[in-house]
Design an enzyme around this catalytic site. Structure first.
Site, PDB file in Angstrom:
ATOM      1  CE1 TYR A  45      -3.722  -1.249   6.108  1.00 14.67           C
ATOM      2  CE2 TYR A  45      -3.243   1.120   5.032  1.00 14.67           C
ATOM      3  CZ  TYR A  45      -3.553  -0.487   4.839  1.00 14.67           C
ATOM      4  OH  TYR A  45      -3.701  -1.053   3.514  1.00 14.67           O
ATOM      5  CB  SER A 102      -1.048   0.262   1.293  1.00 11.31           C
ATOM      6  OG  SER A 102      -1.288   1.336   1.470  1.00 11.31           O
TER       7      SER A 102
END
Length: 217
Positions: free
Chosen positions: A133, A120
């Site tokens: 995250y 990501s």
């Protein structure tokens, strides 16, 4: 990703914690006539990972491509409000799980293999209120870069996938109201990854950054 690899003639090993979803996807892919091993696994658990790879060795004997895709997110919460169990679950899944699966895979991967880690764009950017995250993806990038250098002499390529907003189920947790129409499709990302995997052995895409044309949402 699995469907795109199947279209290139790859045998498949699929795993997930969600057994009904795993069964559904494996049935869909079995229609392609490609051999599919669907085996449940919790990547946070070393024993579960070991059982998965014992099954993989019995079925196929070796591994040519590893796509580390397991990942979870958390609701938008500042650091002061983020529960420790949530922090730990995200780190265990997104970072520790990647380590455990990769370590097991290296025992059956030979020269010419490729490892792709789904990182990501959060791996090198910061999104406020997503500390766990962000931290997991930053850590996974450091792990990926280290792994690449260690595996160069062994002829195993390591690709870091830094994708922007992609229309997957993770948004149900990250941002339920996210504008899905602006996102990339999983197929678009998968095709870019497979193109990188198919490069000649003497070339590699070290970090594949792919973003929606609209930019960061």
């Amino acid at each position: 990703m699995a469907s795109t690899l199947a279209s290139e003639g790859c045998d498949l090993i699929l795993t997930a914690r969600n057994e009904p979803a795993l069964t559904r996807v494996s049935r869909e892919l079995s229609r392609t006539k490609i051999p599919v091993l669907a085996h449940p696994c919790d990547v946070r658990d070393p024993y579960s990972v070991d059982v998965l790879f014992r099954a993989a060795r019995r079925r196929f004997g070796k591994l040519d491509i590893l796509f580390n895709n397991a990942g979870i997110a958390h609701l938008s919460l500042s650091v002061e409000r983020l529960p420790y169990p949530v922090w730990m679950d995200v780190l265990q899944t997104n970072l520790n799980g990647m380590f455990l699966v990769t370590q097991a895979a290296l025992a059956v991967m030979k020269r010419g293999g490729t490892i792709v880690n789904n990182l990501s764009i959060a791996a090198n950017r910061v999104f406020p209120n997503y500390a766990a995250y962000n931290a997991s993806k930053h850590g996974a990038l450091g792990f990926t870069n280290t792994l690449r250098e260690e595996l160069r002499p062994k002829g195993i390529r390591v690709i870091g996938l830094l994708a922007g907003a992609t229309d997957t189920d993770i948004w149900k947790t990250l941002w339920p109201q996210a504008p899905r129409r602006k996102m990339m499709s999983p197929k678009t990302v998968a095709e870019a990854v497979v193109a990188a995997i198919l490069l000649p052995a003497n070339a590699t895409v070290e970090n594949l950054v792919i973003l929606p044309s609209a930019g960061t949402l």
